[in-house]
Motif scaffolding. Structure first.
Motif, PDB file in Angstrom:
ATOM      1  N   THR A 178      10.261   1.893  -6.936  1.00  0.00           N
ATOM      2  CA  THR A 178      10.082   2.246  -8.350  1.00  0.00           C
ATOM      3  C   THR A 178       8.599   2.398  -8.678  1.00  0.00           C
ATOM      4  N   ALA A 179       7.787   1.451  -8.204  1.00  0.00           N
ATOM      5  CA  ALA A 179       6.350   1.526  -8.464  1.00  0.00           C
ATOM      6  C   ALA A 179       5.734   2.752  -7.786  1.00  0.00           C
ATOM      7  N   MET A 180       6.150   3.071  -6.554  1.00  0.00           N
ATOM      8  CA  MET A 180       5.594   4.216  -5.828  1.00  0.00           C
ATOM      9  C   MET A 180       5.986   5.539  -6.487  1.00  0.00           C
ATOM     10  N   LEU A 181       7.223   5.608  -6.954  1.00  0.00           N
ATOM     11  CA  LEU A 181       7.649   6.815  -7.660  1.00  0.00           C
ATOM     12  C   LEU A 181       6.900   6.951  -8.985  1.00  0.00           C
ATOM     13  N   GLY A 182       6.569   5.814  -9.601  1.00  0.00           N
ATOM     14  CA  GLY A 182       5.754   5.858 -10.814  1.00  0.00           C
ATOM     15  C   GLY A 182       4.396   6.477 -10.539  1.00  0.00           C
ATOM     16  N   ALA A 183       3.820   6.147  -9.388  1.00  0.00           N
ATOM     17  CA  ALA A 183       2.531   6.738  -9.014  1.00  0.00           C
ATOM     18  C   ALA A 183       2.663   8.245  -8.829  1.00  0.00           C
ATOM     19  N   PHE A 184       3.745   8.678  -8.162  1.00  0.00           N
ATOM     20  CA  PHE A 184       3.941  10.111  -7.935  1.00  0.00           C
ATOM     21  C   PHE A 184       4.158  10.839  -9.258  1.00  0.00           C
ATOM     22  N   ALA A 185       4.925  10.211 -10.165  1.00  0.00           N
ATOM     23  CA  ALA A 185       5.176  10.837 -11.466  1.00  0.00           C
ATOM     24  C   ALA A 185       3.886  11.009 -12.256  1.00  0.00           C
ATOM     25  N   ALA A 186       2.884  10.155 -11.992  1.00  0.00           N
ATOM     26  CA  ALA A 186       1.595  10.254 -12.673  1.00  0.00           C
ATOM     27  C   ALA A 186       0.649  11.218 -11.970  1.00  0.00           C
ATOM     28  N   GLY A 187       1.180  11.958 -10.976  1.00  0.00           N
ATOM     29  CA  GLY A 187       0.361  12.917 -10.254  1.00  0.00           C
ATOM     30  C   GLY A 187      -0.454  12.312  -9.135  1.00  0.00           C
ATOM     31  N   LYS A 188      -0.095  11.104  -8.706  1.00  0.00           N
ATOM     32  CA  LYS A 188      -0.828  10.405  -7.644  1.00  0.00           C
ATOM     33  C   LYS A 188       0.062  10.299  -6.398  1.00  0.00           C
ATOM     34  N   SER A 189      -0.520   9.822  -5.326  1.00  0.00           N
ATOM     35  CA  SER A 189       0.249   9.536  -4.112  1.00  0.00           C
ATOM     36  C   SER A 189       0.338   8.035  -3.909  1.00  0.00           C
ATOM     37  N   ALA A 190       1.245   7.609  -3.020  1.00  0.00           N
ATOM     38  CA  ALA A 190       1.433   6.186  -2.715  1.00  0.00           C
ATOM     39  C   ALA A 190       1.688   6.035  -1.226  1.00  0.00           C
ATOM     40  N   ALA A 191       1.293   4.905  -0.671  1.00  0.00           N
ATOM     41  CA  ALA A 191       1.472   4.647   0.761  1.00  0.00           C
ATOM     42  C   ALA A 191       2.115   3.289   0.959  1.00  0.00           C
ATOM     43  N   LEU A 192       2.972   3.186   1.976  1.00  0.00           N
ATOM     44  CA  LEU A 192       3.608   1.915   2.346  1.00  0.00           C
ATOM     45  C   LEU A 192       3.327   1.656   3.818  1.00  0.00           C
ATOM     46  N   MET A 193       2.822   0.464   4.128  1.00  0.00           N
ATOM     47  CA  MET A 193       2.518   0.087   5.506  1.00  0.00           C
ATOM     48  C   MET A 193       3.463  -1.023   5.945  1.00  0.00           C
ATOM     49  N   ALA A 194       4.139  -0.813   7.079  1.00  0.00           N
ATOM     50  CA  ALA A 194       5.069  -1.786   7.652  1.00  0.00           C
ATOM     51  C   ALA A 194       4.515  -2.275   8.985  1.00  0.00           C
ATOM     52  N   PRO A 195       4.910  -3.474   9.440  1.00  0.00           N
ATOM     53  CA  PRO A 195       4.301  -4.045  10.646  1.00  0.00           C
ATOM     54  C   PRO A 195       4.804  -3.442  11.953  1.00  0.00           C
ATOM     55  N   THR A 196       5.968  -2.772  11.948  1.00  0.00           N
ATOM     56  CA  THR A 196       6.513  -2.218  13.190  1.00  0.00           C
ATOM     57  C   THR A 196       6.977  -0.792  12.963  1.00  0.00           C
ATOM     58  N   ASN A 219      -6.218   9.717  -0.936  1.00  0.00           N
ATOM     59  CA  ASN A 219      -6.586   8.517  -1.688  1.00  0.00           C
ATOM     60  C   ASN A 219      -5.391   8.051  -2.496  1.00  0.00           C
ATOM     61  N   PRO A 220      -4.494   7.278  -1.901  1.00  0.00           N
ATOM     62  CA  PRO A 220      -3.302   6.839  -2.641  1.00  0.00           C
ATOM     63  C   PRO A 220      -3.684   5.955  -3.818  1.00  0.00           C
ATOM     64  N   ALA A 221      -2.972   6.137  -4.926  1.00  0.00           N
ATOM     65  CA  ALA A 221      -3.216   5.308  -6.103  1.00  0.00           C
ATOM     66  C   ALA A 221      -2.578   3.941  -5.955  1.00  0.00           C
ATOM     67  N   LEU A 222      -1.556   3.846  -5.100  1.00  0.00           N
ATOM     68  CA  LEU A 222      -0.836   2.584  -4.888  1.00  0.00           C
ATOM     69  C   LEU A 222      -0.592   2.397  -3.402  1.00  0.00           C
ATOM     70  N   VAL A 223      -0.918   1.225  -2.896  1.00  0.00           N
ATOM     71  CA  VAL A 223      -0.666   0.861  -1.497  1.00  0.00           C
ATOM     72  C   VAL A 223       0.288  -0.328  -1.485  1.00  0.00           C
ATOM     73  N   VAL A 224       1.402  -0.173  -0.776  1.00  0.00           N
ATOM     74  CA  VAL A 224       2.379  -1.251  -0.633  1.00  0.00           C
ATOM     75  C   VAL A 224       2.353  -1.716   0.819  1.00  0.00           C
ATOM     76  N   ILE A 225       2.242  -3.023   1.026  1.00  0.00           N
ATOM     77  CA  ILE A 225       2.215  -3.588   2.376  1.00  0.00           C
ATOM     78  C   ILE A 225       3.443  -4.478   2.540  1.00  0.00           C
ATOM     79  N   ASP A 226       4.352  -4.090   3.431  1.00  0.00           N
ATOM     80  CA  ASP A 226       5.594  -4.842   3.627  1.00  0.00           C
ATOM     81  C   ASP A 226       5.395  -5.915   4.686  1.00  0.00           C
ATOM     82  N   GLU A 227       6.121  -7.031   4.523  1.00  0.00           N
ATOM     83  CA  GLU A 227       6.000  -8.167   5.448  1.00  0.00           C
ATOM     84  C   GLU A 227       4.530  -8.501   5.649  1.00  0.00           C
ATOM     85  N   GLN A 228       3.855  -8.792   4.516  1.00  0.00           N
ATOM     86  CA  GLN A 228       2.399  -8.902   4.534  1.00  0.00           C
ATOM     87  C   GLN A 228       1.884  -9.998   5.447  1.00  0.00           C
TER      88      GLN A 228
END
Length: 683
Positions: free
Chosen positions: A308-326, A382-391
């Motif tokens: 939801t947060a990442m789609l919010g970034a896209f809706a605002a004209g920004k990009s978002a990235a998610l990093m997973a450990p594997t 330059n993503p506006a939001l970075v999500v890190i899973d299993e931090q």
């Protein structure tokens, strides 16, 4: 004259080669050496009589080396056997000491030597006791001035470093302390003192190494633990304060895209998800960088919140990235995001070492990846939001590297590893903490059974019955390959056995040594249902989502922590069918299996984590492996949780009153050195 900053290479006993070994362990000066604290202390003022049977706790014995010999067990396993006889006049029986594949011991241990050992005795089937791989020390002449360093005192046991044995480290530290004036030991500014101070800084430092009594040792440990926790919390508070002054893109909560996404979900958000999203979008709309930990149990719905947060970034004209450990987890996130984002017209790209995706030269909408994202600045923009899973699988340095962009992005880190809330708030002092503390409706409870190893045939029959009913199973082991040093079962050997037991159902092997392509192919086959059973190590611990998997069987379960087993248990119960978790003990599990009974009755990961923390301690929670912080050497959790919270509050107040640490130059210099080490190469 020695000073706190005297290079260790200047000390008489330290050759150039030995100085290099100390430097590789982070010790270059006298001050570094004296912060190399003992890992334990032994009471060598009076040794107990040799035990007559097994003991629940390790014992420290002093005896005389009798017969020594080298023998072989099979083709490759060589062991050194020493008969340790009690001192003259003591009427107890001798004990055996045994070390495997340490050939050099036959040159070190000789009859007639005075030997101290530390370990836990085990009864032999033919009678007598044996210590397997005990720590040992040959007692020789004491220091030239007659001081007793190694015996007749509460004796420190320091971790060995390269060519420096614990005994050699003890002598070096003893001689260094004797030559160092107390005035050379850094004092603590009275304004920074936290709690009761009973010993001077010099007194605490001398006592932690060579205490006069157990009471003095406890005082010194508490005082020094409090100081190092304060320093750690200052690092986090300084980081939080620095981030607070930056600006970040504005991402509003209301948009047609978000409304369409939430309406498309086949379920309603829980109260906790709505509460957490409120906090997240408040951060995203503040103009300051969000730096938030989203903490929730297995299955609590963290991914939907992040999406939801990442789609919010896209809706605002920004990009978002998610990093997973594997790569396995990154691929799974990628498939899930494509499924719900595709119909909404949101482009999703995968970035891993094995897969670079294709954006056709356009700015990506949502990028999913692994550590490869740390090195793909030209690809992810330059993503506006970075999500890190299993931090917890990443360090502070990696987290900071992904967020160190201009403009600075918002950062949301997620963890399904249950950590008690008070501990999370204190460990992650540079983060705001949000907790998903309820579960989505409709989750099928997982039935957990703890059984002795004798029940394996029945468990195997049950696994087979589930496969024949169209279900799938995970079979988990602590090791990849068998080892001569342990009786633990290994996935590679057990895969062959399960393949025979479960034929004609297909059984695959998954572990961390396989390359990315092999892992992906195995998981693709398991998700499709072509593979029915997966023999694995704990590589499946996080993120794997296969709804038809209804059985998790773990062998040698007593070797895992409660929280880790709870994480593994989260791999089943993800569909509509009843699911089972079977925890089998090893042959020698005995009473160790009893602590797993809590899993039969508890499904709340936070309650389980509290119990696990009390039983096992925090492990690497405070170490560089998970947080990227300077390691704390003396603090012990949960016992020192009150000290940790006290230190956090003191550090917060200090940084609010003096953000630049202008009044505390010594602390400022220490923080600068630590931050340079932690965030090296990070903007």
């Amino acid at each position: 004259m020695l000073t706190w900053l005297t290079p260790l290479a200047a000390l008489p006993r330290v050759t150039a080669a030995k100085a290099r070994a100390l430097a590789e362990a982070g010790m270059e000066t006298v001050g570094d050496l004296l912060r190399h604290y003992p890992r334990r202390h032994e009471d060598r003022r009076k040794f107990p009589a040799f035990p007559a049977g097994e003991t629940p706790e390790p014992v420290c014995l002093r005896g005389i080396v009798g017969e020594t010999k080298t023998a072989y067990f099979g083709r490759r396993c060589q062991f050194t056997l020493v008969l340790l006889e009690p001192p003259a006049g003591v009427g107890s029986a001798a004990v055996k000491c045994r070390w495997f594949n340490l050939r050099y011991l036959s040159r070190i241990l000789r009859p007639g030597q005075d030997l101290v050992i530390h370990g836990r005795p085990r009864a032999l089937k033919k009678g007598g006791l044996v210590f397997d791989h005990p720590e040992f020390e040959v007692l020789e002449t004491e220091s030239p001035d007659g001081a007793l360093i190694h015996v007749d005192r509460i004796t420190p046991v320091h971790p060995g470093v390269g060519p420096w044995s614990p005994r050699a480290m003890r002598r070096l530290i003893h001689e260094t302390l004797a030559a160092l004036d107390d005035r050379e030991i850094p004092q603590i500014d009275p304004a920074l003192q936290v709690g009761d101070i009973r010993l001077s800084p010099a007194g605490a430092l001398r006592t932690i190494h060579f205490p006069g009594s157990w009471e003095e040792l406890a005082q010194a440990r508490t005082q020094l633990a409090r100081e190092e926790l304060f320093d750690m919390q200052c690092v986090l508070a300084r980081r939080r304060h620095d981030l607070g002054g930056a600006t970040a893109p504005l991402i509003p909560r209301q948009s047609a895209l978000l409304s369409a996404f939430l309406k498309s979900l086949p379920f309603s958000l829980t109260a906790a998800q709505k509460r957490v999203l409120g906090a997240i979008f408040q951060d995203l709309g503040s103009g300051r960088p969000m730096n938030r930990l989203l903490h929730g149990d297995v299955g609590s719905g963290k991914t939907v919140v992040a999406a939801t947060a990442m789609l919010g970034a896209f809706a605002a004209g920004k990009s978002a990235a998610l990093m997973a450990p594997t790569q396995v987890l990154a691929r799974q996130h990628y498939e899930n995001f494509k499924r719900f984002s595709g119909p909404l017209g949101v482009p999703v790209t995968l970035r891993t070492a094995a897969h670079r995706g294709d954006t056709n030269g356009t700015q990506p909408g949502i990028v999913i990846g692994t550590h490869a994202l740390l090195f793909a600045s030209e690809d992810i923009g330059n993503p506006a939001l970075v999500v890190i899973d299993e931090q917890h699988k990443f360090g502070v340095r990696q987290r900071a590297a992904l967020s160190a962009r201009d403009p600075r992005p918002h950062v949301l880190v997620m963890s399904a590893t249950p950590i008690p809330r008070t501990l999370a708030l204190t460990l992650y002092g540079d983060l705001d903490v949000s907790v998903l503390d309820d579960m989505p409706p409709g989750r099928v409870p997982v039935r957990t059974l703890v059984r002795a190893h004798e029940k394996l045939p029945e468990a195997a029959d049950f696994v087979r019955s589930q496969l024949e009913a169209g279900r799938q199973a995970y079979l988990v082991y602590p090791l990849i390959d068998e080892s001569a040093r342990t009786a633990l079962k290994a996935a590679s050997a057990e895969h062959q056995r399960w393949s025979r037991l479960l034929a004609p159902h297909r059984c695959a092997l998954l572990h961390g040594k396989l390359d990315a392509e092999e892992k992906e192919q195995i998981m693709r086959s398991f998700r499709s249902g072509e593979t029915r059973a997966l023999v694995s190590t704990t590589v499946i611990e996080v993120g794997i989502d296969v709804p038809d998997a209804t059985v998790l069987l773990v062998e040698n379960a007593e070797r895992f922590g409660l929280a880790q087993l709870h994480q593994l248990r989260g791999r089943v119960g993800r569909g509509s069918e009843k699911s089972w978790c079977v925890l089998l003990g090893g042959k020698d599990a005995g009473e160790k299996l009893e602590r797993l009974n809590i899993l039969e009755h508890a499904s709340d990961g936070f309650a389980i984590a509290e119990a696990d923390l009390a039983l096992r301690g925090p492990g690497d929670l405070l170490g560089t492996a998970q947080t990227g912080l300077p390691p704390v050497r003396l603090a012990q959790l949960p016992r020192d949780l009150a000290l940790l919270e006290e230190a956090r509050e003191s550090a917060r107040r200090l940084l609010e009153a003096d953000p630049g640490l202008v009044s505390y130059p010594a602390l400022r210099a220490r923080m600068a050195a630590w931050e340079k080490r932690i965030f090296a190469g990070v903007a």
